[in-house]
Structure formats: C-alpha cells, structure tokens
Design a protein around this motif. Sequence first.
Motif, PDB file in Angstrom:
ATOM      1  N   PHE A  25      11.796  15.463 -14.147  1.00 10.30           N
ATOM      2  CA  PHE A  25      10.891  14.576 -13.418  1.00 10.30           C
ATOM      3  C   PHE A  25      11.252  13.106 -13.561  1.00 10.30           C
ATOM      4  O   PHE A  25      10.460  12.242 -13.268  1.00 10.30           O
ATOM      5  CB  PHE A  25       9.446  14.802 -13.882  1.00 10.30           C
ATOM      6  N   TYR A  26      12.461  12.790 -13.967  1.00 12.21           N
ATOM      7  CA  TYR A  26      12.875  11.402 -14.152  1.00 12.21           C
ATOM      8  C   TYR A  26      13.664  10.931 -12.940  1.00 12.21           C
ATOM      9  O   TYR A  26      14.556  11.620 -12.451  1.00 12.21           O
ATOM     10  CB  TYR A  26      13.720  11.252 -15.413  1.00 12.21           C
ATOM     11  N   ASP A  27      13.342   9.755 -12.446  1.00 11.39           N
ATOM     12  CA  ASP A  27      14.072   9.163 -11.334  1.00 11.39           C
ATOM     13  C   ASP A  27      14.361   7.710 -11.695  1.00 11.39           C
ATOM     14  O   ASP A  27      13.458   6.874 -11.718  1.00 11.39           O
ATOM     15  CB  ASP A  27      13.245   9.244 -10.046  1.00 11.39           C
ATOM     16  N   SER A  28      15.617   7.419 -11.979  1.00 11.80           N
ATOM     17  CA  SER A  28      15.986   6.063 -12.404  1.00 11.80           C
ATOM     18  C   SER A  28      15.829   5.049 -11.269  1.00 11.80           C
ATOM     19  O   SER A  28      15.763   3.843 -11.519  1.00 11.80           O
ATOM     20  CB  SER A  28      17.426   6.045 -12.920  1.00 11.80           C
ATOM     21  N   ASP A  29      15.748   5.505 -10.034  1.00 15.40           N
ATOM     22  CA  ASP A  29      15.599   4.601  -8.884  1.00 15.40           C
ATOM     23  C   ASP A  29      14.157   4.443  -8.436  1.00 15.40           C
ATOM     24  O   ASP A  29      13.886   3.821  -7.406  1.00 15.40           O
ATOM     25  CB  ASP A  29      16.423   5.124  -7.698  1.00 15.40           C
ATOM     26  N   LEU A  30      13.210   4.977  -9.190  1.00 19.92           N
ATOM     27  CA  LEU A  30      11.818   4.981  -8.764  1.00 19.92           C
ATOM     28  C   LEU A  30      11.239   3.572  -8.614  1.00 19.92           C
ATOM     29  O   LEU A  30      10.517   3.299  -7.655  1.00 19.92           O
ATOM     30  CB  LEU A  30      10.951   5.794  -9.737  1.00 19.92           C
ATOM     31  N   ASP A  31      11.545   2.652  -9.520  1.00 17.24           N
ATOM     32  CA  ASP A  31      11.039   1.274  -9.409  1.00 17.24           C
ATOM     33  C   ASP A  31      11.523   0.627  -8.118  1.00 17.24           C
ATOM     34  O   ASP A  31      10.754  -0.052  -7.427  1.00 17.24           O
ATOM     35  CB  ASP A  31      11.455   0.436 -10.612  1.00 17.24           C
ATOM     36  N   ASP A  32      12.799   0.825  -7.787  1.00 17.29           N
ATOM     37  CA  ASP A  32      13.342   0.254  -6.546  1.00 17.29           C
ATOM     38  C   ASP A  32      12.680   0.878  -5.324  1.00 17.29           C
ATOM     39  O   ASP A  32      12.372   0.184  -4.354  1.00 17.29           O
ATOM     40  CB  ASP A  32      14.851   0.458  -6.483  1.00 17.29           C
ATOM     41  N   LYS A  33      12.441   2.172  -5.355  1.00 17.90           N
ATOM     42  CA  LYS A  33      11.769   2.858  -4.243  1.00 17.90           C
ATOM     43  C   LYS A  33      10.336   2.361  -4.086  1.00 17.90           C
ATOM     44  O   LYS A  33       9.874   2.149  -2.963  1.00 17.90           O
ATOM     45  CB  LYS A  33      11.765   4.371  -4.467  1.00 17.90           C
ATOM     46  N   ASP A  34       9.634   2.163  -5.196  1.00 17.92           N
ATOM     47  CA  ASP A  34       8.260   1.650  -5.151  1.00 17.92           C
ATOM     48  C   ASP A  34       8.222   0.236  -4.575  1.00 17.92           C
ATOM     49  O   ASP A  34       7.337  -0.106  -3.783  1.00 17.92           O
ATOM     50  CB  ASP A  34       7.631   1.652  -6.545  1.00 17.92           C
ATOM     51  N   GLU A  35       9.178  -0.596  -4.961  1.00 17.85           N
ATOM     52  CA  GLU A  35       9.227  -1.960  -4.447  1.00 17.85           C
ATOM     53  C   GLU A  35       9.497  -1.967  -2.944  1.00 17.85           C
ATOM     54  O   GLU A  35       8.869  -2.724  -2.190  1.00 17.85           O
ATOM     55  CB  GLU A  35      10.296  -2.764  -5.176  1.00 17.85           C
ATOM     56  N   TRP A  37       8.712   0.399  -0.838  1.00 18.41           N
ATOM     57  CA  TRP A  37       7.489   0.886  -0.198  1.00 18.41           C
ATOM     58  C   TRP A  37       6.481  -0.252  -0.058  1.00 18.41           C
ATOM     59  O   TRP A  37       5.853  -0.413   0.980  1.00 18.41           O
ATOM     60  CB  TRP A  37       6.889   2.032  -1.017  1.00 18.41           C
ATOM     61  N   MET A  38       6.337  -1.059  -1.106  1.00 17.17           N
ATOM     62  CA  MET A  38       5.386  -2.172  -1.088  1.00 17.17           C
ATOM     63  C   MET A  38       5.804  -3.221  -0.061  1.00 17.17           C
ATOM     64  O   MET A  38       4.968  -3.737   0.679  1.00 17.17           O
ATOM     65  CB  MET A  38       5.281  -2.798  -2.482  1.00 17.17           C
ATOM     66  N   VAL A  39       7.081  -3.549   0.016  1.00 14.63           N
ATOM     67  CA  VAL A  39       7.575  -4.523   0.993  1.00 14.63           C
ATOM     68  C   VAL A  39       7.304  -4.017   2.404  1.00 14.63           C
ATOM     69  O   VAL A  39       6.842  -4.775   3.276  1.00 14.63           O
ATOM     70  CB  VAL A  39       9.085  -4.797   0.775  1.00 14.63           C
ATOM     71  N   LYS A  40       7.558  -2.757   2.640  1.00 14.52           N
ATOM     72  CA  LYS A  40       7.314  -2.170   3.960  1.00 14.52           C
ATOM     73  C   LYS A  40       5.822  -2.165   4.287  1.00 14.52           C
ATOM     74  O   LYS A  40       5.414  -2.464   5.412  1.00 14.52           O
ATOM     75  CB  LYS A  40       7.854  -0.739   3.996  1.00 14.52           C
ATOM     76  N   LYS A  41       4.988  -1.859   3.318  1.00 16.19           N
ATOM     77  CA  LYS A  41       3.544  -1.803   3.515  1.00 16.19           C
ATOM     78  C   LYS A  41       2.979  -3.181   3.859  1.00 16.19           C
ATOM     79  O   LYS A  41       2.089  -3.302   4.692  1.00 16.19           O
ATOM     80  CB  LYS A  41       2.897  -1.264   2.232  1.00 16.19           C
ATOM     81  N   ARG A  42       3.489  -4.232   3.227  1.00 16.48           N
ATOM     82  CA  ARG A  42       2.991  -5.591   3.470  1.00 16.48           C
ATOM     83  C   ARG A  42       3.603  -6.225   4.703  1.00 16.48           C
ATOM     84  O   ARG A  42       3.134  -7.269   5.152  1.00 16.48           O
ATOM     85  CB  ARG A  42       3.292  -6.475   2.259  1.00 16.48           C
ATOM     86  N   ASP A  43       4.663  -5.653   5.229  1.00 17.75           N
ATOM     87  CA  ASP A  43       5.303  -6.147   6.448  1.00 17.75           C
ATOM     88  C   ASP A  43       5.719  -7.613   6.322  1.00 17.75           C
ATOM     89  O   ASP A  43       5.492  -8.431   7.222  1.00 17.75           O
ATOM     90  CB  ASP A  43       4.376  -5.932   7.642  1.00 17.75           C
ATOM     91  N   GLY A  44       6.288  -7.973   5.182  1.00 16.94           N
ATOM     92  CA  GLY A  44       6.793  -9.327   4.971  1.00 16.94           C
ATOM     93  C   GLY A  44       5.775 -10.332   4.482  1.00 16.94           C
ATOM     94  O   GLY A  44       6.134 -11.458   4.161  1.00 16.94           O
ATOM     95  N   ARG A  45       4.518  -9.974   4.452  1.00 19.24           N
ATOM     96  CA  ARG A  45       3.483 -10.910   3.988  1.00 19.24           C
ATOM     97  C   ARG A  45       3.444 -10.912   2.461  1.00 19.24           C
ATOM     98  O   ARG A  45       3.774  -9.928   1.819  1.00 19.24           O
ATOM     99  CB  ARG A  45       2.122 -10.506   4.556  1.00 19.24           C
ATOM    100  N   THR A  46       2.996 -12.023   1.900  1.00 23.73           N
ATOM    101  CA  THR A  46       2.901 -12.132   0.448  1.00 23.73           C
ATOM    102  C   THR A  46       1.463 -11.905   0.004  1.00 23.73           C
ATOM    103  O   THR A  46       0.532 -11.971   0.798  1.00 23.73           O
ATOM    104  CB  THR A  46       3.366 -13.512  -0.041  1.00 23.73           C
ATOM    105  N   SER A  47       1.301 -11.660  -1.273  1.00 22.23           N
ATOM    106  CA  SER A  47      -0.018 -11.445  -1.845  1.00 22.23           C
ATOM    107  C   SER A  47      -0.103 -12.165  -3.176  1.00 22.23           C
ATOM    108  O   SER A  47       0.891 -12.293  -3.893  1.00 22.23           O
ATOM    109  CB  SER A  47      -0.261  -9.950  -2.051  1.00 22.23           C
ATOM    110  N   ASP A  48      -1.315 -12.620  -3.502  1.00 23.50           N
ATOM    111  CA  ASP A  48      -1.518 -13.278  -4.789  1.00 23.50           C
ATOM    112  C   ASP A  48      -1.629 -12.275  -5.931  1.00 23.50           C
ATOM    113  O   ASP A  48      -1.382 -12.620  -7.082  1.00 23.50           O
ATOM    114  CB  ASP A  48      -2.768 -14.158  -4.750  1.00 23.50           C
TER     115      ASP A  48
END
Length: 150
Positions: A25-35, A37-48
């Motif tokens: 169950f280990y994925d060394s690329d999981l942090d990059d995949k999560d990041e 996903w977050m960039v795609k979800k925000r569509d380029g917008r920033t958050s505080d």
Amino acid sequence: MDSPTSSLKTVSDDEEIDYSIKPEFYDSDLDDKDEMWMVKKRDGRTSDAVLSCPACFTTVCLECQRHEQYVTQYRAVFVVNCKVDKDRVVQQNAISSNVGKRRRDSEKRETVSADDETVNPVFCSTCSTEIGVVDGEEIYHFSNVIPSEP
C-alpha cells in the motif's frame, strides 16, 4: 504454557517484517499526485488555507480567503462536507460580536430584526459540529475551523 514475558527470547514486530519486499500500500508518488489533484481542483486559483472541522478533522473547504482583521475567520464560496440549517436563522450582528465565544442565550441569536442581515448556521456533515454561517449571497463565513497550509 509460557507467557511472552517469561520466554527466553521475545521477537519484536520489526524483526518479523521483510523489508526487501516493497510494501503493498505504499506509493512514493502519492504526495505529487495529491498536489496535482489540488491544483486541478482549484483551477489555478490560490487559497489562504485548507479548512478542517475542529472535532473530526474532515476537510470542509479547499479554497478560502482569510478575514483581513480577524485572522481566525475565513470566507468561501465553494465548500465540501458542510450542511446548512435553513430552518434556523441567526442575526449577522450577533455573530460578528460573539465569534469565538460560547453563547448561552440561543434565543438572542435567533431574534431577527428587519435592519440586520440574516444568516444560517453551517455544520460539519460528518460530526454535526457548528463551524460557521452562510449569508444570503451564499458566501460561507467560517469561524470554528482548523486552517492548514494550502
């Protein structure tokens, strides 16, 4: 029958683990995949901040703006894992003057006058903790949340 404390040699869990085999169950690329996903979800917008419920740590907002004067308050348009109590109306001025304080007079909070903007309370959909309010323009105002770095 020997108990573990009376045995001559007790084997620890670490000695039983074979580290030469890659964990299932280990994925060394999981942090990059999560990041990504977050960039795609925000569509380029920033958050505080990313906001979480203080009771169960469920994420309630991925994109928000911190209040200029009250640094523990946030506002947002897009939320997740939130439910609004549309049957209960709260005065806007009662919220702003009592944010962060325990209120004993719930009757005062539910009294509405024509001059004040009314808002509805917002709860975590997982544990039902009150985390803020939503106004008539559907802007969520969070005051009881845990912020983390976006």
